[in-house]
Design an enzyme around this catalytic site. Structure first.
Site, mmCIF file in Angstrom:
data_model
loop_
_atom_site.group_PDB
_atom_site.id
_atom_site.type_symbol
_atom_site.label_atom_id
_atom_site.label_comp_id
_atom_site.label_asym_id
_atom_site.label_seq_id
_atom_site.Cartn_x
_atom_site.Cartn_y
_atom_site.Cartn_z
ATOM 1 N N ILE A 101 0.824 -1.221 0.000
ATOM 2 C CA ILE A 101 0.000 0.000 0.000
ATOM 3 C C ILE A 101 0.849 1.258 0.000
ATOM 4 O O ILE A 101 0.334 2.371 -0.031
ATOM 5 C CB ILE A 101 -0.961 0.030 1.210
ATOM 6 C CG1 ILE A 101 -0.170 -0.059 2.528
ATOM 7 C CG2 ILE A 101 -1.995 -1.058 1.107
ATOM 8 C CD1 ILE A 101 -1.037 0.075 3.765
ATOM 9 N N GLY A 102 2.169 1.110 0.055
ATOM 10 C CA GLY A 102 3.026 2.287 0.031
ATOM 11 C C GLY A 102 4.489 1.913 0.029
ATOM 12 O O GLY A 102 4.875 0.832 0.477
ATOM 13 N N GLY A 132 8.516 3.901 0.588
ATOM 14 C CA GLY A 132 9.234 5.091 0.994
ATOM 15 C C GLY A 132 10.691 4.779 1.207
ATOM 16 O O GLY A 132 11.144 3.632 1.039
ATOM 17 N N GLY A 133 11.461 5.825 1.576
ATOM 18 C CA GLY A 133 12.881 5.630 1.787
ATOM 19 C C GLY A 133 13.188 4.687 2.920
ATOM 20 O O GLY A 133 14.221 4.012 2.939
ATOM 21 N N GLY A 176 11.166 2.071 3.876
ATOM 22 C CA GLY A 176 10.725 0.701 3.673
ATOM 23 C C GLY A 176 9.466 0.603 2.847
ATOM 24 O O GLY A 176 8.915 1.589 2.362
ATOM 25 N N VAL A 180 5.464 -0.716 2.718
ATOM 26 C CA VAL A 180 4.354 -0.860 3.644
ATOM 27 C C VAL A 180 3.306 -1.791 3.040
ATOM 28 O O VAL A 180 2.902 -1.628 1.881
ATOM 29 C CB VAL A 180 3.706 0.502 3.973
ATOM 30 C CG1 VAL A 180 2.606 0.329 5.009
ATOM 31 C CG2 VAL A 180 4.751 1.478 4.480
ATOM 32 N N LYS A 190 5.312 -2.308 8.061
ATOM 33 C CA LYS A 190 6.423 -1.693 7.340
ATOM 34 C C LYS A 190 7.638 -2.612 7.426
ATOM 35 O O LYS A 190 8.132 -2.919 8.510
ATOM 36 C CB LYS A 190 6.783 -0.322 7.910
ATOM 37 C CG LYS A 190 7.956 0.339 7.178
ATOM 38 C CD LYS A 190 8.350 1.653 7.841
ATOM 39 C CE LYS A 190 7.393 2.755 7.512
ATOM 40 N NZ LYS A 190 7.490 3.193 6.103
ATOM 41 N N ASP A 233 11.920 13.555 8.819
ATOM 42 C CA ASP A 233 11.326 13.339 7.495
ATOM 43 C C ASP A 233 9.864 13.772 7.509
ATOM 44 O O ASP A 233 8.977 13.034 7.079
ATOM 45 C CB ASP A 233 11.457 11.874 7.086
ATOM 46 C CG ASP A 233 11.238 11.675 5.579
ATOM 47 O OD1 ASP A 233 11.280 12.683 4.848
ATOM 48 O OD2 ASP A 233 11.034 10.530 5.150
#
Length: 972
Positions: A691-692, A694-695, A697, A699, A713, A811
């Site tokens: 579902i996502g 990012g830097g 990890g 998700v 995550k 972040d």
């Protein structure tokens, strides 16, 4: 009367007197020392251990009057004073203290006491001083204190008292001092406090949020010397009745929502020394009656809507030391005699519409430390007297129309730490340092002379700034060679000399600037090679030498600078091929265009066969056939492809094995009550559940057997060996203990030797970034946006101010603000950047990934120092506020390469919050509270100040956002 009768009468009177004496004596017998000692020892048992109280020992009761913090009466029979302040004691404070009924003085301030104060204060019949300042009492204000007939000093500030101020507090007529500041009080300020006519000090501000106005009854407090109502949500106009407080020497009304004009009656306060009404919504002129305030030392009226000219009488106030009128609409010129009293130390008139000259008299008393006049319409030359103002520490005169030359000695003032003269029309040469001053050590840390008309060569004395970190000279007409003394700037972090006429070679000494991270020499007439000494700057991350006449080959040594993430060599005369090593592979074609003799990039590839012949000569005859080389290269490519496939296959098998291995090899640590195990969590880790990304990890979403939805995550950048017990344990436990409404709950942590999984509560509506910029863009209405801003700010405020140790997010961005089913905001991924970067004695630092923020959100100082702190978070949050206002992404939506949302907003509004309409998200409905929008804009621009010290704290951000709510709706 006969003798027997007389004798009987005398005897009866004697018995009566004796009985009265015995009775009186018996009733006034003091409590024994042992009993009093027992009470203190009993109190101590409720405290955390403290070495200062080691004398409180029952076996030592005979020396009670010499115990720490104790004073007794003159007969050494009763305790009259108890002072245990500033001991950092935690625990509860028992009501048994009231048994010490002879106390006159009780001070428990600056500790960590909690609980409540539901004591029988009436037992303290002689108590005159009660100081409980700066503790953690969390309850309503104690009513019983109103029964202390002799109480003169009451300080309950700096706690967490809540509810309203009882009207009965207006009955403590003996009070001289009352402080309730710094709590969580609500409601109206009771007008009954106006009955306390013996008060000399009244402090009610800071974090209390009151309804309504300042009570006009305060005009009855004729003995007041100090009145502090700052930062407590007050509205309405300032009552004229305050002009009756003739003894007042301090009046603090700053950071409220006060409106209307400044009452002329305040000019009657002839004893006033400090007046602060800044950060309100006051309008009109500065009253002429203020000319009577001859004792005034501080006048702060900044961030209001005041207009008109700055009255000339301001320069005649004989004791004025601090004058701050910035961010108003003042016009006209600065009073020509300002500073003539010789006492002026701080002056800030920035962001007004002032014209005319900078007065010569500002530093006549040689006490001026701060001079800020930026963003006005000032013209003419700088006074030569400024070059002799040896007390100056901060000077900001940018964004004006100043002409003439820089005064001699101005750059080299011994206390000067900040000098900003950018965006003016200054001309002439840069003055060298006089020989008589060369032994003085400069404190200058930042010098900005950019965008002027300065010319000539840089003096060699430019190297006499050992503490200089930022030097911006771009956009001038400097010429000649860059002096070799530039290498003496050992602490320089940012050096920009672009858009000038510098010629000659780049001095090799520039490589001695070992801390520089940003170097821009573009748009000059420099020639010769790039010195290989630049490779000595191991932390250089930005290099621009474009648009010069540089030649020869690009030094391959530059490729070894691991931090060099951005470089521009374009439009020069470089030749040869681009080195195929290190960082050079990261740069795109635009970094090299405009060099006809340079090959090795997309727009101008090298003749590979000929270059390969020259680089790979046959060892026997020094020649090689092109066809053979092509054959070898093809075979090598095929072999490389085969190896890659093998390794990829092995990695996938290993990854699947690592995730799907027996759940008994996984360690699960729960931070909340959960009804599932590691095997259920592992079931979420599959491609279809992502579902996502990012830097930090990937998700995954999932539903547990009890129908609870979770987000998992999988941390990236943590290689084999970085397990839960090998470096992250303490940090993850810290995050797991955090409980706050506006922070995403960390439910559990699941790990084995190869993989670390964080289990969070699931947020139905995804991230703020997705809602603002994704397919549902514009879905959020204005009230929801304001609510999200306040809630996210409260979450960050908790991390910064209420966690011990403080947690810096590192972040902050709209994608890390998650929204639940009710669109309530929750801060996510807090602390991860820090923990993934942290090195420890366990030797796991090589396992950590470099997560330091997201493009478009990173504060300017990171580019200079590679360090982030809580003020870096504030900058990033300011960017989020601009996203909420404009609906635009932080970068990429502005039609100009390199422009971000901060630069675009400044350009569109010219920092004028009245122009906020120009930047508002066009997808919002038209009925928007204009005052709210302007306040949000104002807060955002404070957050994204370039200098971190000028940004507010998150606690201040929360207060300003809460105050943004306004009842009036303006049609836009």
């Amino acid at each position: 009367m006969d003798s027997p009768t007389f004798t009987f009468v005398l005897y009866t009177l004697f018995l009566l007197c004796l009985n009265t004496t015995l009775s009186t004596s018996s009733s006034s017998l003091p409590m024994s020392l042992k009993t009093q000692a027992t009470i203190l020892v009993s109190l101590k048992q409720d405290f955390e251990p403290n070495t200062s109280l080691k004398t409180w020992n029952i076996s030592n009761y005979m020396s009670l009057c010499s115990w720490y913090g104790i004073q007794c009466d003159t007969n050494n029979t009763s305790i009259v004073s108890l002072d245990i302040s500033n001991l950092n004691i935690s625990g509860t404070f028992s009501s048994s203290i009231t048994k010490l009924s002879n106390l006159k003085f009780l001070n428990i301030s600056n500790n960590l006491f909690n609980g409540n104060l539901s004591w029988k204060f009436s037992y303290f019949k002689d108590l005159e001083v009660f100081d409980a300042y700066n503790n953690e009492f969390n309850c309503s204000l104690p009513i019983e204190v109103t029964k202390l007939p002799k109480l003169k000093y009451l300080n309950l500030g700096g706690n967490f008292f809540n509810g309203e101020i009882p009207s009965s507090y207006g009955n403590m007529l003996s009070l001289n001092y009352l402080s309730l500041a710094g709590n969580d009080l609500r409601g109206f300020i009771p007008y009954e406090l106006g009955n306390l006519t013996n008060l000399t000090h009244l402090l009610l501000g800071y974090y209390n949020v009151f309804d309504g106005e300042i009570p006009s009854h305060f005009g009855n407090l004729v003995n007041l010397v100090h009145l502090d109502l700052a930062n407590c949500g007050l509205k309405g106009s300032i009552p004229n009745e305050l002009g009756k407080l003739y003894k007042l020497d301090t009046l603090f009304l700053q950071t409220n929502q006060l409106s209307g004009s400044i009452p002329s009656q305040l000019g009657n306060l002839s004893s006033l020394k400090s007046l602060d009404m800044s950060n309100n919504e006051l309008s009109g002129n500065i009253p002429n009656e203020f000319s009577n305030l001859h004792e005034l030392t501080l006048l702060n009226l900044f961030i209001n809507k005041l207009y008109g000219e700055i009255p000339s009488f301001v320069s005649e106030l004989p004791n004025l030391e601090v004058l701050k009128l910035w961010h108003n609409n003042f016009t006209g010129s600065i009073p020509s005699k300002l500073g003539q009293s010789g006492k002026l130390s701080e002056l800030d008139l920035s962001t007004n519409k002032l014209t005319g000259l900078v007065p010569k008299s500002l530093c006549i008393g040689k006490k001026l430390k701060i001079l800020i006049l930026l963003n006005n319409f000032l013209f003419g030359s700088l006074p030569n007297e400024l070059g002799e103002c040896y007390t100056l520490q901060r000077v900001r005169l940018g964004q004006n129309f100043l002409t003439g030359s820089i005064p001699k000695g101005f750059l080299y003032l011994p206390q000067l730490s900040l000098l900003e003269l950018q965006n003016n029309y200054l001309s002439g040469f840069l003055p060298p340092q006089e020989i008589s001053n060369t032994n003085s050590s400069s404190k200058l840390g930042e010098m900005n002379l950019s965008n002027n008309r300065l010319s000539g060569s840089l003096p060699s004395s430019i190297g006499n700034f050992p503490n200089l970190q930022i030097m911006l000279l771009h956009g001038n007409r400097f010429s000649g060679e860059i002096p070799r003394d530039i290498g003496k700037l050992k602490n320089i972090l940012r050096l920009d000399m672009s858009f000038n006429n510098f010629s000659g070679k780049i001095p090799i000494e520039i490589g001695e600037c070992s801390l520089v991270t940003y170097l821009d020499l573009s748009r000059n007439q420099l020639s010769g090679p790039i010195p290989i000494q630049l490779s000595q700057i191991h932390i250089l991350n930005y290099l621009n030498v474009s648009w010069n006449n540089l030649n020869q080959t690009l030094p391959k040594e530059l490729g070894a600078i691991k931090g060099l993430t951005s470089a521009d060599f374009s439009n020069n005369d470089f030749s040869g091929s681009i080195p195929e090593i290190g960082q050079f592979s990261m740069f795109n074609s635009t970094s090299f265009i405009g060099n006809p003799k340079l090959c090795g990039y997309d727009l101008n590839p090298c003749n590979r066969s000929s270059s390969t012949v020259s680089e790979s000569q046959d060892q026997n005859n020094g020649h090689a056939k092109p066809g053979v080389l092509v054959k070898y290269k093809l075979l090598f490519a095929l072999a490389l492809l085969f190896c890659s496939l093998v390794f990829a296959t092995l990695a996938i098998i290993k990854s699947r094995k690592g995730i799907r291995q027996d759940s008994n090899s996984w360690k699960l640590t729960a931070f909340q009550k959960i009804e599932y195990g590691s095997e259920d969590i592992l079931g979420c880790i599959k491609e279809s559940n992502i579902i996502g990304r990012g830097g930090a990890g990937v998700v995954y979403g999932g539903t547990m057997p009890n129908d609870e939805k979770i987000a998992v995550k999988k941390l990236l950048g943590i290689n084999k060996g970085c397990s839960y017990d090998n470096g992250l344990s303490a940090e993850i436990k810290t995050l797991g203990r955090i409980r706050h409404r506006y922070i995403v709950k960390l439910l559990a942590f699941c790990s084995n030797r190869d993989t670390n999984l964080l289990v969070y509560e699931y947020m139905t509506n995804g991230s703020l970034g997705e809602v603002l910029h994704g397919k549902r863009g514009g879905y959020l209405e204005w009230n929801v946006r304001v609510k999200i801003a306040i809630e996210a700010a409260k979450g960050l405020c908790y991390l910064h101010h209420d966690c011990c140790p403080m947690i810096v997010h590192r972040d902050v961005k709209s994608n890390n603000i998650l929204l639940d089913s009710e669109f309530e905001a929750h801060v996510a991924d807090f602390g991860l950047a820090k923990f993934l970067l942290q090195e420890n004695n366990g030797g796991t630092s090589e396992c950590m990934s470099s997560i330091v923020g997201s493009y478009g959100y990173i504060a300017p100082e990171y580019a200079y120092t590679l360090k982030v702190d809580e003020k870096s978070d504030v900058y990033s949050f300011g960017v989020v506020l601009l996203e909420l206002l404009t609906g635009r992404r932080p970068v990429g939506d502005f039609g100009e390469e390199g422009m971000d949302i901060v630069q675009w907003t400044k350009l569109q509004t010219e920092l004028n919050k009245e122009k906020v309409v120009k930047i508002l998200d066009k997808r919002l409905h038209h009925n928007i509270p204009l005052d709210e929008a302007m306040q949000l804009f104002f807060v955002a621009m404070l957050c994204v100040q370039e200098q971190s010290v000028e940004r507010p704290t998150m606690r201040e951000v929360v207060e300003m956002l809460v105050q943004a709510k306004q009842p009036n709706i303006f049609q836009m």
